[in-house]
Design an enzyme around this catalytic site. Structure first.
Site, mmCIF file in Angstrom:
data_model
loop_
_atom_site.group_PDB
_atom_site.id
_atom_site.type_symbol
_atom_site.label_atom_id
_atom_site.label_comp_id
_atom_site.label_asym_id
_atom_site.label_seq_id
_atom_site.Cartn_x
_atom_site.Cartn_y
_atom_site.Cartn_z
ATOM 1 N N LYS A 66 8.268 -14.768 -22.058
ATOM 2 C CA LYS A 66 9.152 -13.629 -21.385
ATOM 3 C C LYS A 66 9.622 -12.797 -22.105
ATOM 4 O O LYS A 66 9.686 -11.780 -23.150
ATOM 5 C CB LYS A 66 10.049 -13.546 -20.655
ATOM 6 C CG LYS A 66 9.368 -13.552 -18.650
ATOM 7 C CD LYS A 66 9.392 -13.034 -18.767
ATOM 8 C CE LYS A 66 7.599 -12.498 -18.034
ATOM 9 N NZ LYS A 66 6.343 -13.616 -17.794
ATOM 10 N N ASN B 184 1.230 -0.185 5.795
ATOM 11 C CA ASN B 184 1.530 -0.808 4.892
ATOM 12 C C ASN B 184 2.001 -2.093 4.915
ATOM 13 O O ASN B 184 3.476 -1.778 6.359
ATOM 14 C CB ASN B 184 2.542 0.288 4.058
ATOM 15 C CG ASN B 184 2.649 -0.637 2.499
ATOM 16 O OD1 ASN B 184 2.411 -1.767 2.218
ATOM 17 N ND2 ASN B 184 4.357 -0.535 2.611
ATOM 18 N N GLY B 185 2.036 -3.011 4.739
ATOM 19 C CA GLY B 185 2.512 -4.288 4.987
ATOM 20 C C GLY B 185 1.294 -5.375 5.994
ATOM 21 O O GLY B 185 0.829 -5.638 5.155
ATOM 22 N N TRP C 94 -3.417 -1.900 -1.321
ATOM 23 C CA TRP C 94 -3.717 -2.835 -2.363
ATOM 24 C C TRP C 94 -3.995 -3.354 -1.236
ATOM 25 O O TRP C 94 -3.350 -4.319 -0.259
ATOM 26 C CB TRP C 94 -2.050 -2.784 -2.263
ATOM 27 C CG TRP C 94 -1.766 -4.191 -3.171
ATOM 28 C CD1 TRP C 94 -1.640 -5.801 -2.948
ATOM 29 C CD2 TRP C 94 -2.490 -4.407 -4.843
ATOM 30 N NE1 TRP C 94 -2.085 -6.051 -3.715
ATOM 31 C CE2 TRP C 94 -1.893 -5.948 -5.012
ATOM 32 C CE3 TRP C 94 -2.795 -3.853 -5.547
ATOM 33 C CZ2 TRP C 94 -2.454 -6.461 -6.261
ATOM 34 C CZ3 TRP C 94 -2.992 -4.551 -6.669
ATOM 35 C CH2 TRP C 94 -2.698 -6.082 -7.314
ATOM 36 N N HIS D 80 11.655 -34.656 -33.644
ATOM 37 C CA HIS D 80 10.622 -34.763 -34.633
ATOM 38 C C HIS D 80 9.878 -33.987 -35.801
ATOM 39 O O HIS D 80 8.451 -33.923 -36.125
ATOM 40 C CB HIS D 80 9.034 -35.131 -33.840
ATOM 41 C CG HIS D 80 9.962 -36.338 -32.915
ATOM 42 N ND1 HIS D 80 9.768 -37.973 -33.092
ATOM 43 C CD2 HIS D 80 10.280 -36.616 -31.398
ATOM 44 C CE1 HIS D 80 10.260 -38.382 -32.147
ATOM 45 N NE2 HIS D 80 10.718 -37.683 -30.951
ATOM 46 N N LYS E 196 -2.329 -5.667 -19.373
ATOM 47 C CA LYS E 196 -1.397 -6.389 -18.100
ATOM 48 C C LYS E 196 -2.835 -7.280 -17.706
ATOM 49 O O LYS E 196 -2.952 -8.454 -16.941
ATOM 50 C CB LYS E 196 -1.724 -5.357 -17.054
ATOM 51 C CG LYS E 196 -1.269 -5.484 -15.578
ATOM 52 C CD LYS E 196 -0.239 -6.759 -16.012
ATOM 53 C CE LYS E 196 0.641 -7.494 -14.549
ATOM 54 N NZ LYS E 196 1.458 -8.103 -14.936
ATOM 55 N N GLU F 102 8.029 -20.796 -19.791
ATOM 56 C CA GLU F 102 7.990 -19.044 -19.362
ATOM 57 C C GLU F 102 9.244 -18.374 -19.693
ATOM 58 O O GLU F 102 8.950 -17.332 -20.432
ATOM 59 C CB GLU F 102 8.572 -19.021 -17.973
ATOM 60 C CG GLU F 102 7.962 -17.456 -17.277
ATOM 61 C CD GLU F 102 7.005 -17.024 -17.161
ATOM 62 O OE1 GLU F 102 6.141 -17.385 -18.163
ATOM 63 O OE2 GLU F 102 6.927 -15.805 -16.870
ATOM 64 N N GLU G 173 7.451 -11.272 -25.372
ATOM 65 C CA GLU G 173 6.141 -10.679 -24.966
ATOM 66 C C GLU G 173 6.902 -9.115 -24.685
ATOM 67 O O GLU G 173 5.914 -8.272 -25.283
ATOM 68 C CB GLU G 173 5.680 -11.259 -24.365
ATOM 69 C CG GLU G 173 5.986 -11.083 -23.030
ATOM 70 C CD GLU G 173 5.502 -10.777 -21.771
ATOM 71 O OE1 GLU G 173 4.138 -10.976 -21.324
ATOM 72 O OE2 GLU G 173 4.857 -12.412 -20.740
ATOM 73 N N ARG H 44 1.150 1.738 -6.308
ATOM 74 C CA ARG H 44 1.651 0.704 -4.708
ATOM 75 C C ARG H 44 0.426 0.132 -4.472
ATOM 76 O O ARG H 44 0.125 -0.951 -3.696
ATOM 77 C CB ARG H 44 2.062 1.596 -4.378
ATOM 78 C CG ARG H 44 3.526 1.997 -3.683
ATOM 79 C CD ARG H 44 4.467 3.262 -2.716
ATOM 80 N NE ARG H 44 4.573 1.887 -1.033
ATOM 81 C CZ ARG H 44 5.430 1.059 -1.756
ATOM 82 N NH1 ARG H 44 6.062 1.522 -2.729
ATOM 83 N NH2 ARG H 44 5.764 -0.043 -1.026
ATOM 84 N N CYS I 171 0.691 -1.646 0.084
ATOM 85 C CA CYS I 171 0.020 0.159 -0.158
ATOM 86 C C CYS I 171 1.373 1.401 -0.316
ATOM 87 O O CYS I 171 2.377 1.558 -0.051
ATOM 88 C CB CYS I 171 -0.573 0.199 1.358
ATOM 89 S SG CYS I 171 -1.935 -1.826 1.604
#
Ligand code: AGP
Length: 622
Positions: free
Chosen positions: A499, A112-113, A76, A518, A617, A495, A502, A27, A2
């Site tokens: 990455k 925040n935490g 958040w 093959h 996103k 992955e 994109e 944040r 946050c």
């Protein structure tokens, strides 16, 4: 993660708090609020859900609030849905938590935490007559400060230090006390917090951007310290209440760089936040050597009764599923299917009452994954959401939910959320294996202890990122890149390829190493880069021979392998070593060089790393 702000001085606090919060919205942005005091009057609290603009509208850009001392927060959600009641500031008095206006409260606070032992502290406070209006750990924290403030009657610093000794977790805290007009008190442990000053005003903020407009002179309050903040003056105290002095630092960053904490892109910042994301996620699921899934409503009995696991997701989240399948089958002996959400929903899969369908999603809003969740529920399966956004659609509709604790992820290419998802699925596989009696409690404890070493091992890889920066400059004009591996290494190659595609726009394919011969090996030409994942001891020699088959056809080889496998250099052109760990957990380490390789290649190609073309996103369309 946050954002908190504070101001005390001669100017109206409201507009300054709002301006600061607007520079911290990256944040967290599911709700916001502020508390402003006008001299000795009661603090006035105003909150709003959704983006910060709603709070600004509600307070006429902050101008509606009288007073020159205040604190603010953009949320958040980690505990409790994003609602008005759960929005900060939180107060020590008995109130509904949703109304705006003056509040009868000794203590008002923003945080925040994550307070890990908030449940036991809440029980303690309930026994002492406190009532609660929200689901948040922050309300517990504020009321605990109030409890000690009234019990010992020594003052705010004493009450705060007693609270710090009692809580477990992380916090950046901003508090106002009714008996101390014009003053703000702050405390910090493992969450960022800075305090700025100028001649007749002082500022509190989670991050530099919030106060850079007003002052560049800041104190970096240290862990387990308390600050007493008045206009133009700040004093610091340690846990014993002894006064401490801190150096005043002058910030040289510009505002944009500061939002990324000095990193050039959010993606690089988030790559570096992975140790903390992994640590916080692991801490939320395992204490000492025990796994705790009760908060998700997942019991030993429920796990023991499962006969199959279906993992359904998109993109990188699907890659997590491909890795998790290996662990679920190896550690728990449970047949596991991994399905693309956009395909799963069209399958005529029979009713599955002893199947757990796991939907993995960072945003919790991906349309294909949400549709797959609904299809799974129609089929009678139990559903578990693994998501990063509290209160998101997938989190709300699933039977069970486990949150990753990665904090807001801004870059389109996921990194820290992916790593946090891996941790959740590792824990699920270990818990399932233990519930099925496939692994002993000693083995379970051993796996958890090894997982606790992952954050530092990620840090060690990040310390050597320059080698990848150098190598990426050599592949900047590549047209085709292949990532190959077997077993878990194949899941990793998926992955690595995504990455690269994109954010660098270079065509790439991930291939099961044994499958190349093959057909696809016909695409290998002179200088085609083949990146081999070589972490699985029982499989990597076979992959290495597939790589040398490519080399015989002109390929340039990069190998990612654990420290000690130096014989790999006899075959590859560029070897990248990662720290050793239990082989099940190598995906958490091997993914770091793959992320960095893609990142630096994109930067070298002069592309918009954080916002790649054609992408969003969260893909909320089908
Ligand atoms: C990952 O780097 C991509 N941006 C994308 O594949 C993403 O993983 C996918 O769209 C799923 O998103 P979700 O996790 O929010 O559901």
């Amino acid at each position: 993660m946050c954002g908190i702000v504070g101001y005390t001085g001669k100017r109206r606090a409201g507009p300054i708090l709002l301006d600061g919060l607007s520079r911290l919205e990256y944040r967290g942005y599911d709700s916001a609020g502020m508390a402003v005091r006008d001299g000795n009057k009661l603090a006035e609290v105003v909150k709003a859900t959704g983006k910060l603009i709603h709070l600004a509208d509600k307070t006429d850009q902050g101008r509606a609030l009288e007073g020159t001392c205040g604190i603010g927060h953009t949320r958040w959600a980690t505990h409790g849905d994003p609602s008005l009641v759960n929005a900060h500031p939180h107060v020590s008095g008995n109130c509904t938590g949703s109304a705006s206006g003056p509040v009868e409260s000794e203590v008002v606070g923003v945080h925040n935490g994550i307070i890990e032992n908030y449940a036991e502290l809440k029980e303690k406070l309930l026994r002492h007559g406190y009532t609660f209006y929200s689901d948040t750990d922050t309300e517990v924290l504020v009321k605990l400060v109030d409890y000690y403030y009234n019990k010992y009657k020594i003052g705010p610093v004493d009450a705060i230090t007693r609270t710090m000794v009692r809580v477990r977790g992380s916090y950046a805290l901003g508090l106002m006390f009714q008996d101390y007009p014009g003053e703000i008190f702050a405390a910090r442990k493992d969450s960022p917090l800075i305090i700025g000053t100028e001649e007749d005003a002082s500022y509190l903020a989670s991050d530099v951007p919030a106060i850079l407009k007003y002052t560049r002179d800041v104190y970096y309050i240290e862990n387990l310290q308390v600050a007493r903040i008045s206009p133009g003056h700040v004093s610091f105290y340690d846990l014993n209440g002894d006064e401490r002095s801190l150096p005043l630092t002058t910030i040289t960053w510009d505002a944009s760089a500061a939002e990324k904490e000095g990193y050039e892109h959010f993606m690089l910042k988030e790559i570096h936040e992975q140790p903390e994301a992994v640590q916080n996620t692991l801490n939320s699921l395992a204490a000492e050597d025990e796994i705790h899934l009760e908060e998700a409503g997942i019991t030993q009995e429920f796990l023991a009764g499962l006969r199959e696991v279906d993992i359904v997701a998109c993109g990188s989240a699907w890659h997590v599923g491909m890795a998790a399948r290996v662990l679920l089958e190896d550690l728990a002996g449970v047949p596991t299917r991994v399905e693309l959400a956009s395909e799963y929903r069209y399958r005529s899969i029979p009713t599955q009452d002893d199947t757990l369908v796991v939907i993995i999603s960072q945003s919790g809003e991906t349309a294909d994954s949400l549709a797959a969740l609904r299809a799974a529920k129609e089929r009678g399966a139990a559903t578990l959401a693994v998501v990063n956004v509290v209160g998101s659609s997938i989190a709300r509709e699933a039977d069970h939910v486990i949150y990753t604790k990665a904090g807001p992820e801004i870059a389109v290419a996921t990194t820290k959320a992916y790593s946090a998802q891996l941790i959740v699925l590792y824990i699920l596989a270990i818990a399932l294996g233990a519930a099925k009696g496939r692994i002993t409690s000693e083995q379970k404890a051993g796996y958890i202890r090894e997982l606790r070493t992952i954050p530092d091992k990620i840090r060690r890889i990040l310390e050597e990122k320059e080698r990848l920066q150098w190598f990426s400059s050599k592949i900047v004009n590549a047209h085709d890149i292949f990532f190959i591996g077997r077993g878990l290494d194949y899941a990793m190659s998926l992955e690595g390829s995504l990455k690269m595609k994109e954010i660098s726009y270079i065509h790439s394919e991930a291939y099961a190493a044994g499958e190349l011969k093959h057909g696809t090996i016909s695409l290998i030409e002179n200088n085609t880069l083949v990146v081999g994942l070589l972490t699985q001891s029982a499989l990597y020699e076979k992959t290495l021979s597939n790589m040398t088959e490519c080399k015989a056809r002109g390929a340039y080889l990069m190998g990612i392998t654990p420290n000690g496998n130096f014989q790999v250099e006899d075959s590859v052109n560029f070897a990248l070593y990662i720290p050793r760990t239990d082989e099940h957990f190598f995906p958490s380490l091997a993914v770091i060089p793959l992320q960095l390789l893609a990142y630096y290649t994109s930067v070298n190609r002069g592309l918009d790393v954080d916002k790649p073309r054609n992408l969003a996103k969260s893909v909320t369309v089908e």
